[in-house]
Design a protein around this motif. Structure first.
Motif, mmCIF file in Angstrom:
data_model
loop_
_atom_site.group_PDB
_atom_site.id
_atom_site.type_symbol
_atom_site.label_atom_id
_atom_site.label_comp_id
_atom_site.label_asym_id
_atom_site.label_seq_id
_atom_site.Cartn_x
_atom_site.Cartn_y
_atom_site.Cartn_z
ATOM 1 N N SER A 150 2.184 3.533 -15.748
ATOM 2 C CA SER A 150 0.841 2.842 -15.633
ATOM 3 C C SER A 150 0.205 2.235 -14.385
ATOM 4 C CB SER A 150 2.114 1.750 -16.454
ATOM 5 O OG SER A 150 1.925 0.660 -16.304
ATOM 6 N N ASN A 151 1.396 2.466 -13.414
ATOM 7 C CA ASN A 151 0.430 1.599 -12.422
ATOM 8 C C ASN A 151 1.063 2.364 -11.048
ATOM 9 O OD1 ASN A 151 -0.774 -0.520 -10.361
ATOM 10 N ND2 ASN A 151 1.518 -1.810 -10.963
ATOM 11 N N PRO A 152 0.218 3.831 -11.423
ATOM 12 C CA PRO A 152 0.404 4.643 -9.940
ATOM 13 C C PRO A 152 0.170 4.127 -8.966
ATOM 14 C CG PRO A 152 -0.628 5.827 -11.663
ATOM 15 C CD PRO A 152 -0.276 4.168 -11.697
ATOM 16 N N ASN A 153 1.087 4.305 -7.744
ATOM 17 C CA ASN A 153 -0.188 4.096 -6.323
ATOM 18 C C ASN A 153 -0.111 5.878 -6.127
ATOM 19 O OD1 ASN A 153 -0.408 3.636 -4.133
ATOM 20 N ND2 ASN A 153 1.464 3.030 -3.620
ATOM 21 N N ASP A 198 9.249 3.165 -18.012
ATOM 22 C CA ASP A 198 8.039 2.709 -17.558
ATOM 23 C C ASP A 198 7.756 2.896 -15.642
ATOM 24 O OD1 ASP A 198 5.267 3.077 -16.507
ATOM 25 O OD2 ASP A 198 4.719 0.454 -16.700
ATOM 26 N N ASN A 199 9.197 3.824 -15.120
ATOM 27 C CA ASN A 199 9.689 3.611 -13.980
ATOM 28 C C ASN A 199 9.940 5.372 -13.849
ATOM 29 O OD1 ASN A 199 11.884 4.652 -15.182
ATOM 30 N ND2 ASN A 199 13.518 2.686 -15.292
ATOM 31 N N ALA A 200 10.166 4.976 -12.646
ATOM 32 C CA ALA A 200 9.799 6.620 -11.853
ATOM 33 C C ALA A 200 10.806 7.433 -12.429
ATOM 34 C CB ALA A 200 9.728 6.430 -10.746
ATOM 35 N N ASN A 216 11.179 -1.445 -10.325
ATOM 36 C CA ASN A 216 10.518 -1.307 -11.436
ATOM 37 C C ASN A 216 9.587 -1.652 -12.250
ATOM 38 O OD1 ASN A 216 12.693 1.002 -11.593
ATOM 39 N ND2 ASN A 216 13.982 0.700 -12.509
ATOM 40 N N GLU A 217 8.533 -1.480 -12.523
ATOM 41 C CA GLU A 217 7.340 -2.356 -13.047
ATOM 42 C C GLU A 217 7.583 -3.016 -14.086
ATOM 43 O OE1 GLU A 217 4.355 -1.787 -12.477
ATOM 44 O OE2 GLU A 217 3.149 -2.365 -13.939
ATOM 45 N N THR A 218 8.626 -2.665 -14.890
ATOM 46 C CA THR A 218 8.949 -4.036 -16.204
ATOM 47 C C THR A 218 9.877 -4.646 -15.369
ATOM 48 O OG1 THR A 218 9.988 -0.963 -16.861
ATOM 49 C CG2 THR A 218 8.716 -1.556 -17.768
ATOM 50 N N ARG A 252 3.870 -4.505 -6.520
ATOM 51 C CA ARG A 252 5.023 -3.551 -5.137
ATOM 52 C C ARG A 252 5.470 -3.978 -4.165
ATOM 53 N NH1 ARG A 252 2.086 0.902 -7.987
ATOM 54 N NH2 ARG A 252 0.323 0.420 -7.040
ATOM 55 N N PRO A 268 8.426 10.727 -8.269
ATOM 56 C CA PRO A 268 7.727 9.832 -7.982
ATOM 57 C C PRO A 268 6.553 8.373 -8.905
ATOM 58 C CG PRO A 268 7.503 10.534 -6.374
ATOM 59 C CD PRO A 268 7.778 11.202 -7.213
ATOM 60 N N CYS A 272 9.084 3.682 -6.623
ATOM 61 C CA CYS A 272 10.031 4.884 -7.226
ATOM 62 C C CYS A 272 11.597 4.608 -7.554
ATOM 63 C CB CYS A 272 10.116 5.960 -6.558
ATOM 64 S SG CYS A 272 11.325 6.034 -5.063
ATOM 65 N N LYS A 312 0.590 -1.401 0.080
ATOM 66 C CA LYS A 312 -0.684 0.055 -0.255
ATOM 67 C C LYS A 312 0.961 1.154 -0.010
ATOM 68 C CE LYS A 312 -3.636 -2.030 2.360
ATOM 69 N NZ LYS A 312 -3.495 -2.464 3.248
ATOM 70 N N ARG A 313 2.069 1.531 0.833
ATOM 71 C CA ARG A 313 2.657 2.620 0.834
ATOM 72 C C ARG A 313 4.112 2.679 -0.926
ATOM 73 N NH1 ARG A 313 5.197 0.335 6.583
ATOM 74 N NH2 ARG A 313 6.510 3.320 6.332
ATOM 75 N N CYS A 314 4.130 1.939 -0.824
ATOM 76 C CA CYS A 314 5.376 2.047 -1.880
ATOM 77 C C CYS A 314 4.621 2.379 -3.082
ATOM 78 C CB CYS A 314 6.095 0.461 -2.321
ATOM 79 S SG CYS A 314 7.341 0.523 -3.081
ATOM 80 N N VAL A 315 5.149 3.308 -3.626
ATOM 81 C CA VAL A 315 5.245 4.345 -4.984
ATOM 82 C C VAL A 315 6.303 3.962 -5.797
ATOM 83 C CG1 VAL A 315 4.171 5.667 -3.475
ATOM 84 C CG2 VAL A 315 6.591 5.657 -4.524
ATOM 85 N N GLY A 364 -0.671 5.795 -1.903
ATOM 86 C CA GLY A 364 0.443 5.896 -1.966
ATOM 87 C C GLY A 364 1.674 7.569 -2.162
#
Lengths: 364, 249
Positions: free
Chosen positions: B211-214, B161-163, A277-279, A293, B186, A240, A235-238, B217
């Motif tokens: 693409s998948n932002p929190n 797709d990274n911050a 990272n997402e990818t 995440r 972020p 980055c 829930k907390r991690c964005v 958060g």
């Protein structure tokens, strides 16, 4: 090997001596309690009283972006390896970061050896610097036994108040002592002073920052794979990626081919990548093996406290606290560990006290 | 090999991203060695009547005429590049969508409003198929060249797709949150090498959200730093309002 003394007013001379033969990098204040390893020309620019730098010294061993090869497909597929390195003296490296470099050395020395990393490593001289007390509340160096030196340096400096005492650990370190003519041999009284300092440190770093015995950590992680703590981090991690980019023992990279506009020549380079990272865990077809995440954070913790125990017989967390300092969401490594420990009922408030692990005596 | 025939067109925008091409300096010579620019109103008078290999489109779609125009362009080109934030994500023009269409039209054109038909702002991909996307306000030239190379080599080139934090950290900048400033790094897509932050500015989110932002958060982060959530909502709105169109579809 031996101990030598350096007068405080000769620190600048030492830097100048080193700078004559190589690039010298040391922690330099950037403002707002941020520090960065930066090239210096004299000792005044360096700050020895610093909290861990934004990026660890790994950037000199595996730069953020590094060319690995050039290619030319005009006739066939010709590829030439590129191994770039330069002589660098890393000045003022704390024990946590020495541990980080030791971790990377193990990883990149595995077969197939990483020639780019090793060429850089061989051109780097390391002068460590002892922390006589905690840098700040994020550090957990006691837990992973990195609050005192465990090798990994050429020279290691300790501030005795009126002077520096240096442990000479390698022939390269010895050469600096001999050729600079700045040092004198330590006397018994100096070694006694060092021993007193280490004794005082044993009081400051009295017990583990986190209430668990060092040896129990793998078991904690064996039990915690399905923990609720990871759902909280989810829930907390964005995502980055700060935690891994600033980590002294994270080494994941992506390899990218970059053609020139002629499309026949180009270069291959690597760039730091991050499991956050997402990818990172996304594969062809769009499937993502770590879409959550929380799963990525869990992976990061296991890569520090569980997996490397199997592979390298050591923790890859160096206790530097950078991930906690840099986290946008204020995910704190110490807090995460405490939550896991409480969940498993493995709390031991006196953990680390009178540790069975023998501290290296500063004797001769 | 025949050089690909390339053109530049614009819709609702400031044309600044096209100007970046003219500002490219010496690298422009290499670029012009690889492509044949056949139509580009900002820098040349010639027009092209045939097919294009590539059309770079700057600007977002805001009028019925623009919808027809972009469809005609799409039909004339093999490859279409959404060029700059307005084209890629709607950009600042998206703020129009915060208002009722009739209200905003009257506010801008007053009694002549009836002569100016309008539609809600759309990014290019929300109207026609787009092959490559180069976000940014303005575009980051190294990325323009990277996309051009990918096109020439026939390769896809998704927007990272990274911050932005990832690149910012690699550049070892001091985090703006430590200065007490809200920054969209972020949750914004990287690829600009944290251009703005390197030069002391904040990230305004001009490259679009990951693409998948929190987002929850991200709001928690603001609270932790005692920054107003409205502040970041406004900042996100500045470039990313049109993103709502994607969510609707």
């Amino acid at each position: 090997m031996q101990y030598n003394l350096l007068n405080k007013n000769q620190l600048n001379d030492l830097i100048s001596f080193l700078a004559r033969e190589q690039k010298v990098v040391a922690p330099v204040a950037q403002g707002l309690n941020n520090y960065a390893f930066t090239e210096i020309k004299n000792g005044i620019q360096a700050t020895l009283n610093y909290i861990p730098t934004t990026l660890p010294p790994k950037k000199y061993f595996m730069p953020q972006r590094e060319t690995l090869a050039t290619y030319d497909t005009t006739q066939g597929q010709n590829m030439d390896p590129v191994v770039e390195h330069e002589k660098v003296a890393l000045f003022g490296v704390h024990t946590c970061d020495l541990a980080g470099i030791q971790c990377l050395n193990m990883v990149f020395s595995e077969k197939p050896k990483d020639q780019n990393y090793l060429a850089r490593k061989n051109a780097i001289t390391i002068i460590g610097y002892e922390c006589n007390a905690y840098c700040d509340r994020f550090a957990s160096c006691r837990l992973v036994h990195n609050h005192t030196p465990n090798g990994g340096y050429d020279l290691f400096m300790t501030n005795l108040g009126d002077k520096f005492i240096l442990h000479v650990n390698t022939p390269a370190g010895e050469k600096i002592i001999e050729r600079s003519h700045l040092f004198s041999l330590a006397a018994k009284a100096d070694l006694a002073a060092l021993e007193r300092l280490r004794q005082k440190k044993r009081e400051i770093f009295e017990k583990n920052e986190i209430p668990i015995e060092h040896e129990k950590i793998p078991e904690l992680f064996d039990k915690s794979y399905q923990s609720k703590v990871w759902a909280d981090l989810d829930k907390r991690c964005v995502a980055c990626g700060n935690c891994t980019n600033v980590c002294p023992s994270c080494y994941c990279f992506d390899v990218i081919d970059e053609p020139n506009l002629d499309l026949t020549t180009g270069r291959r380079y690597r760039q730091w990548d991050s499991c956050q990272n997402e990818t990172f865990a996304k594969v062809a077809g769009g499937e993502n093996f770590r879409k959550e995440r929380g799963a990525r954070q869990r992976h990061r913790y296991y890569r520090k406290f569980r997996f490397p125990i199997e592979k390298f017989s050591r923790f890859f967390c160096t206790g530097c606290g950078r991930c906690s300092r840099a986290c946008m969401a204020k995910i704190d490594l110490k807090e995460t560990l405490v939550s896991l420990i409480k969940e498993q009922g493995m709390e031991n408030p006196n953990a680390g006290r009178q540790s069975t692990i023998a501290e290296k005596p500063a004797t001769f | 090999m025949n050089k690909p025939k390339v053109s530049f067109f614009d819709f609702a925008c400031c044309e600044g991203c096209q100007l970046q091409i003219a500002n490219m300096g010496e690298l422009l010579l290499d670029v012009l060695g690889a492509i044949d620019v056949v139509e580009f109103r900002e820098v040349m008078s010639e027009k092209w009547v045939g097919e294009f290999d590539v059309v770079f489109v700057e600007g977002s779609i805001t009028t019925p005429q623009a919808i027809e125009h972009i469809k005609r362009l799409r039909a004339r080109t093999k490859t279409l590049v959404a060029y700059g934030s307005c084209a890629a994500i709607g950009g600042v023009n998206g703020m129009k969508n915060n208002y009722k269409l009739e209200d905003i039209r009257k506010s801008v054109y007053g009694k002549d409003a009836n002569f100016f038909p309008t539609v809600e702002t759309k990014a290019i991909h929300q109207v026609v198929k787009v092959d490559y996307v180069i976000p940014g306000c303005p575009v980051y030239l190294p990325e323009v060249v990277a996309v051009l190379k990918a096109f020439l080599a026939g390769l896809p080139r998704p927007v990272p797709d990274n911050a932005v934090c990832v690149e910012c950290k690699l550049n070892e900048n001091i985090c703006l949150y430590e200065r007490g400033v809200a920054c969209l790094g972020p949750i914004t897509r990287a690829g600009c090498n944290s251009w703005c932050i390197n030069h002391g500015n904040i990230c305004y989110g001009c490259r679009g959200l990951v693409s998948n932002p929190n987002t929850k958060g991200a709001k928690d982060i603001l609270e932790k730093y005692s920054l107003s959530v409205d502040l970041i909502a406004n900042k996100m709105n500045m470039y990313n309002k049109c993103g709502e169109n994607d969510n609707r579809e």
